[in-house]
Motif scaffolding. Structure first.
Motif, mmCIF file in Angstrom:
data_model
loop_
_atom_site.group_PDB
_atom_site.id
_atom_site.type_symbol
_atom_site.label_atom_id
_atom_site.label_comp_id
_atom_site.label_asym_id
_atom_site.label_seq_id
_atom_site.Cartn_x
_atom_site.Cartn_y
_atom_site.Cartn_z
ATOM 1 N N ASN A 165 1.809 5.329 0.661
ATOM 2 C CA ASN A 165 1.683 6.197 1.930
ATOM 3 C C ASN A 165 2.017 7.524 1.450
ATOM 4 N N LYS A 166 1.617 8.602 2.433
ATOM 5 C CA LYS A 166 2.102 9.729 1.788
ATOM 6 C C LYS A 166 3.601 10.072 1.430
ATOM 7 N N ASP A 167 4.468 9.463 1.921
ATOM 8 C CA ASP A 167 5.963 9.557 1.803
ATOM 9 C C ASP A 167 6.221 9.103 0.308
ATOM 10 N N ASP A 168 5.362 8.207 -0.278
ATOM 11 C CA ASP A 168 5.354 7.858 -1.625
ATOM 12 C C ASP A 168 5.001 8.979 -2.521
ATOM 13 N N SER A 188 -4.996 4.855 -0.233
ATOM 14 C CA SER A 188 -4.016 3.401 0.059
ATOM 15 C C SER A 188 -4.466 2.151 0.036
ATOM 16 N N ASP A 189 -5.777 2.097 0.547
ATOM 17 C CA ASP A 189 -6.279 0.477 0.450
ATOM 18 C C ASP A 189 -6.808 0.040 -0.981
ATOM 19 N N LYS A 196 1.160 -1.036 -0.031
ATOM 20 C CA LYS A 196 0.047 0.033 0.031
ATOM 21 C C LYS A 196 1.029 1.194 0.195
ATOM 22 N N CYS A 222 -2.041 8.535 -2.205
ATOM 23 C CA CYS A 222 -1.102 7.665 -1.439
ATOM 24 C C CYS A 222 -1.540 7.586 -0.054
ATOM 25 N N GLU A 223 -2.033 8.631 0.443
ATOM 26 C CA GLU A 223 -2.152 8.619 1.870
ATOM 27 C C GLU A 223 -3.954 8.088 2.057
#
Length: 175
Positions: free
Chosen positions: A14-17, A47-48, A12, A43-44
């Motif tokens: 995340n915001k870092d991506d 993500s699911d 999944k 991304c945040e």
């Protein structure tokens, strides 16, 4: 078809991506590049129903999607991006099956996406998905070039794949 490398990790986002995904989309040169903010949100918040593929710590693939609020059995795929070095190896298909086998997709029996007429790789991806899911697909008019502001955007017909059975989401080698 070339074999998909076994050293690719799926997860999944995340915001870092967000920034790396934005760069990947920009690098493809064929997808609509949205704001960096939108990729941070995908991304945040989504993500699911989105996935990144990583190789050696670098994002080489990304799919953004969401469950349609008006059709909770439908996963709408917004963008599919595969780095040029990973194209033609089944990475897009593998990412789709990773999404279909998540808890968030447990009630999904349809996949939808809009695909422009010039995007043959995406058309093949979704037609191939229907075949692997042992189901049908339909292509219907959806967004026309006139719906988009400015000039130069193609029509975006809607691909609708399904219905498919839960057991068909478990294709050997794709999950």
């Amino acid at each position: 078809m070339k074999e998909l490398a076994t050293d690719i990790h799926f997860r999944k986002p995340n915001k870092d991506d967000g920034a790396s995904v934005w760069e990947l989309i920009r690098h493809t040169g064929v997808l609509d590049l949205n704001s960096s903010y939108s990729y941070l949100m995908w991304c945040e918040i989504f993500s699911d129903t989105s996935v990144v593929a990583e190789k050696d710590g670098q994002i080489v693939g990304f799919i953004s999607g969401y469950i349609r609020p008006d059709q909770p059995n439908t996963l709408f795929i917004w963008q599919v991006a595969v780095h040029e070095e990973g194209r033609g190896r089944g990475l897009g298909t593998k990412m789709l099956f990773k999404l279909l086998n998540r808890e968030a997709s447990k009630d999904v029996t349809y996949v939808e996406a809009t695909v422009s007429p010039s995007n043959t790789p995406s058309q093949n991806l979704f037609k191939g998905l229907a075949k692997k899911l042992d189901t049908n697909y339909e292509i219907d008019a959806y967004f026309t070039a006139d719906d988009f502001p400015g000039e130069g955007h193609e029509d975006e017909p809607l691909f609708k794949i399904g219905p498919f059975q839960e057991e068909n989401k478990n294709v050997k080698g794709l999950i």
